[in-house]
Design a protein around this motif. Structure first.
Motif, PDB file in Angstrom:
ATOM      1  N   PRO A 104     -64.179  -1.869 -29.352  1.00 56.75           N
ATOM      2  CA  PRO A 104     -65.140  -0.783 -29.560  1.00 56.75           C
ATOM      3  C   PRO A 104     -64.863   0.028 -30.820  1.00 56.75           C
ATOM      4  CG  PRO A 104     -63.714  -0.317 -27.683  1.00 56.75           C
ATOM      5  CD  PRO A 104     -63.486  -1.733 -28.063  1.00 56.75           C
ATOM      6  N   ALA A 105     -63.595   0.134 -31.228  1.00 58.67           N
ATOM      7  CA  ALA A 105     -63.284   0.828 -32.475  1.00 58.67           C
ATOM      8  C   ALA A 105     -63.848   0.056 -33.664  1.00 58.67           C
ATOM      9  CB  ALA A 105     -61.772   1.001 -32.614  1.00 58.67           C
ATOM     10  N   ALA A 106     -63.729  -1.271 -33.630  1.00 56.00           N
ATOM     11  CA  ALA A 106     -64.277  -2.097 -34.709  1.00 56.00           C
ATOM     12  C   ALA A 106     -65.796  -1.997 -34.748  1.00 56.00           C
ATOM     13  CB  ALA A 106     -63.843  -3.549 -34.526  1.00 56.00           C
ATOM     14  N   LEU A 107     -66.436  -2.027 -33.578  1.00 52.04           N
ATOM     15  CA  LEU A 107     -67.895  -1.881 -33.523  1.00 52.04           C
ATOM     16  C   LEU A 107     -68.324  -0.523 -34.075  1.00 52.04           C
ATOM     17  CD1 LEU A 107     -68.995  -3.342 -30.060  1.00 52.04           C
ATOM     18  CD2 LEU A 107     -69.104  -4.438 -32.291  1.00 52.04           C
ATOM     19  N   SER A 108     -67.568   0.512 -33.771  1.00 47.94           N
ATOM     20  CA  SER A 108     -67.919   1.861 -34.228  1.00 47.94           C
ATOM     21  C   SER A 108     -67.836   1.968 -35.742  1.00 47.94           C
ATOM     22  CB  SER A 108     -66.996   2.892 -33.581  1.00 47.94           C
ATOM     23  OG  SER A 108     -67.125   2.887 -32.180  1.00 47.94           O
ATOM     24  N   PHE A 109     -66.792   1.394 -36.335  1.00 46.96           N
ATOM     25  CA  PHE A 109     -66.664   1.443 -37.796  1.00 46.96           C
ATOM     26  C   PHE A 109     -67.769   0.632 -38.456  1.00 46.96           C
ATOM     27  CE2 PHE A 109     -64.376  -0.182 -41.722  1.00 46.96           C
ATOM     28  CZ  PHE A 109     -64.701   0.943 -42.475  1.00 46.96           C
ATOM     29  N   LEU A 110     -68.063  -0.551 -37.914  1.00 48.63           N
ATOM     30  CA  LEU A 110     -69.157  -1.352 -38.455  1.00 48.63           C
ATOM     31  C   LEU A 110     -70.493  -0.634 -38.277  1.00 48.63           C
ATOM     32  CD1 LEU A 110     -69.995  -3.962 -39.823  1.00 48.63           C
ATOM     33  CD2 LEU A 110     -69.996  -5.088 -37.592  1.00 48.63           C
ATOM     34  N   GLY A 111     -70.651   0.066 -37.148  1.00 47.03           N
ATOM     35  CA  GLY A 111     -71.856   0.857 -36.934  1.00 47.03           C
ATOM     36  C   GLY A 111     -71.962   1.997 -37.921  1.00 47.03           C
ATOM     37  N   LEU A 112     -70.832   2.639 -38.243  1.00 48.77           N
ATOM     38  CA  LEU A 112     -70.826   3.695 -39.262  1.00 48.77           C
ATOM     39  C   LEU A 112     -71.322   3.155 -40.601  1.00 48.77           C
ATOM     40  CD1 LEU A 112     -68.145   6.357 -39.981  1.00 48.77           C
ATOM     41  CD2 LEU A 112     -68.743   4.751 -41.789  1.00 48.77           C
ATOM     42  N   LEU A 113     -70.886   1.952 -40.961  1.00 49.94           N
ATOM     43  CA  LEU A 113     -71.333   1.349 -42.223  1.00 49.94           C
ATOM     44  C   LEU A 113     -72.841   1.115 -42.220  1.00 49.94           C
ATOM     45  CD1 LEU A 113     -68.486  -1.280 -42.796  1.00 49.94           C
ATOM     46  CD2 LEU A 113     -68.711   0.986 -43.823  1.00 49.94           C
ATOM     47  N   GLN A 114     -73.376   0.691 -41.074  1.00 44.72           N
ATOM     48  CA  GLN A 114     -74.813   0.438 -40.989  1.00 44.72           C
ATOM     49  C   GLN A 114     -75.606   1.733 -41.117  1.00 44.72           C
ATOM     50  OE1 GLN A 114     -75.878  -2.637 -41.054  1.00 44.72           O
ATOM     51  NE2 GLN A 114     -73.825  -3.462 -40.791  1.00 44.72           N
ATOM     52  N   VAL A 115     -75.138   2.794 -40.461  1.00 40.24           N
ATOM     53  CA  VAL A 115     -75.834   4.079 -40.547  1.00 40.24           C
ATOM     54  C   VAL A 115     -75.785   4.611 -41.967  1.00 40.24           C
ATOM     55  CG1 VAL A 115     -75.834   6.485 -39.775  1.00 40.24           C
ATOM     56  CG2 VAL A 115     -75.422   4.653 -38.126  1.00 40.24           C
ATOM     57  N   SER A 116     -74.606   4.557 -42.603  1.00 39.31           N
ATOM     58  CA  SER A 116     -74.494   5.077 -43.966  1.00 39.31           C
ATOM     59  C   SER A 116     -75.338   4.261 -44.936  1.00 39.31           C
ATOM     60  CB  SER A 116     -73.026   5.095 -44.415  1.00 39.31           C
ATOM     61  OG  SER A 116     -72.477   3.794 -44.452  1.00 39.31           O
ATOM     62  N   ALA A 117     -75.383   2.935 -44.763  1.00 39.99           N
ATOM     63  CA  ALA A 117     -76.205   2.099 -45.641  1.00 39.99           C
ATOM     64  C   ALA A 117     -77.683   2.425 -45.487  1.00 39.99           C
ATOM     65  CB  ALA A 117     -75.964   0.624 -45.339  1.00 39.99           C
ATOM     66  N   ALA A 118     -78.126   2.621 -44.247  1.00 39.19           N
ATOM     67  CA  ALA A 118     -79.532   2.956 -44.014  1.00 39.19           C
ATOM     68  C   ALA A 118     -79.882   4.298 -44.647  1.00 39.19           C
ATOM     69  CB  ALA A 118     -79.824   2.978 -42.520  1.00 39.19           C
ATOM     70  N   LEU A 119     -79.022   5.291 -44.461  1.00 38.41           N
ATOM     71  CA  LEU A 119     -79.297   6.615 -45.023  1.00 38.41           C
ATOM     72  C   LEU A 119     -79.340   6.568 -46.549  1.00 38.41           C
ATOM     73  CD1 LEU A 119     -77.080   8.947 -42.787  1.00 38.41           C
ATOM     74  CD2 LEU A 119     -79.569   8.709 -42.742  1.00 38.41           C
ATOM     75  N   LEU A 120     -78.385   5.904 -47.160  1.00 38.93           N
ATOM     76  CA  LEU A 120     -78.355   5.825 -48.619  1.00 38.93           C
ATOM     77  C   LEU A 120     -79.560   5.067 -49.147  1.00 38.93           C
ATOM     78  CD1 LEU A 120     -74.554   5.131 -49.268  1.00 38.93           C
ATOM     79  CD2 LEU A 120     -75.807   7.249 -49.687  1.00 38.93           C
ATOM     80  N   ASN A 121     -79.892   3.968 -48.466  1.00 39.73           N
ATOM     81  CA  ASN A 121     -81.001   3.148 -48.946  1.00 39.73           C
ATOM     82  C   ASN A 121     -82.342   3.837 -48.797  1.00 39.73           C
ATOM     83  OD1 ASN A 121     -81.326   0.674 -50.286  1.00 39.73           O
ATOM     84  ND2 ASN A 121     -80.216  -0.413 -48.688  1.00 39.73           N
ATOM     85  N   LEU A 122     -82.448   4.758 -47.863  1.00 37.06           N
ATOM     86  CA  LEU A 122     -83.718   5.458 -47.644  1.00 37.06           C
ATOM     87  C   LEU A 122     -83.899   6.661 -48.560  1.00 37.06           C
ATOM     88  CD1 LEU A 122     -83.971   5.261 -43.746  1.00 37.06           C
ATOM     89  CD2 LEU A 122     -85.437   4.104 -45.411  1.00 37.06           C
ATOM     90  N   LEU A 123     -82.899   6.960 -49.378  1.00 37.85           N
ATOM     91  CA  LEU A 123     -83.060   8.042 -50.342  1.00 37.85           C
ATOM     92  C   LEU A 123     -84.153   7.673 -51.352  1.00 37.85           C
ATOM     93  CD1 LEU A 123     -79.321   8.926 -51.128  1.00 37.85           C
ATOM     94  CD2 LEU A 123     -80.951  10.287 -49.783  1.00 37.85           C
TER      95      LEU A 123
END
Length: 269
Positions: free
Chosen positions: A173-192
């Motif tokens: 679950p820690a690995a999933l959470s870090f990978l999920g953090l990357l997905q959220v940050s990528a989506a936010l940056l890309n939507l700028l």
């Protein structure tokens, strides 16, 4: 060309690349290892996150290409964009090498743009906006799939654990959470709505031709500008607070992602 030749050509253009299957194999094998506790936890998390991140990048670009195909650009297949092969994209350095380096160095889901869409073949502003939005939507979907099981507590009692100080913690679950953090940050940056990013691609069709011509020279530097701004400590804090707040909507605490990143950077401890 005969009808049979045309069908064969279309099939080859859409056949999943062996490179993508290898990435899925690494993702599945490393996921099994950290699920069961086989091998070194840190190295397993590193392989799992890098493979998962690259799979999501391939699907991000595939979503752009597939949406463009349905929008009218029939050339994306011949360019290899529908094979999920990262080496077929227009700029492998920007879309795959640099994003992976940024994950390793800073834990930021750096967006990249790699598919060349022949926009003149596509009619209608809405179609153009949907093509640009398709990639970030893949990242958001990935984030939901990764974070929802962690937040729901479905993965709390797995056999794969590691000792951190006085605590025994679950690795998967820690690995999933870090990978999920990357997905959220990528989506936010890309939507700028910054030139060169998908967010600007969403709004660009609705701008006047004069505005688009004025902004066009800045497109190659948009991502660099975002990186420079994020380098400022206060902006970085604001950005990651937003990322953690979004993860909190799924019931995932930021500390879980931090733990995943700590395990990911196994060479530093």
């Amino acid at each position: 060309m005969s009808f049979a030749d045309t069908r064969r050509s279309n099939s080859e253009e859409r056949r999943i690349s062996p490179v993508f299957w290898v990435l899925l194999g690494i993702l599945g094998t490393s996921g099994w290892a950290i699920w069961t506790g086989f091998g070194a936890a840190g190295f397993g998390v590193f392989l799992f996150v890098v493979a998962g991140w690259m799979v999501s990048l391939c699907l991000h670009e595939y979503a752009h290409a597939r949406t463009a195909l349905h929008g009218g650009d029939i050339t994306v297949g011949a360019k290899g964009y529908l094979t999920l092969n990262p080496f077929k994209y227009a700029n492998a350095l920007m879309s795959f090498v640099l994003p992976v380096i940024f994950v390793v160095l800073g834990g930021i889901g750096l967006p990249g743009g790699a598919v060349f869409i022949e926009r003149h073949r596509i009619q209608g502003r809405l179609k153009h906006s949907l093509i640009s939005a398709a990639g970030p939507l893949v990242n958001l979907a990935f984030a939901v799939l990764l974070l929802a099981p962690v937040g729901a507590g479905w993965l709390d009692n797995l056999p794969g654990t590691t000792q951190l100080g006085p605590y025994q913690v679950s690795v998967f679950p820690a690995a999933l959470s870090f990978l999920g953090l990357l997905q959220v940050s990528a989506a936010l940056l890309n939507l700028l709505p910054v030139p060169g990013l998908d967010g600007y691609g969403i709004v660009e069709p609705w701008l006047s031709p004069k505005t688009r011509r004025a902004v066009e020279p800045f497109a190659p530097y948009g991502l660099l500008a975002v990186f420079i701004v994020l380098w400022q400590s206060q902006v970085n804090v604001w950005f990651f607070n937003l990322v953690y707040n979004i993860m909190g909507l799924f019931g995932v605490k930021g500390g879980y992602a931090d733990l995943g990143q700590y395990l990911f950077r196994f060479w530093s401890h």
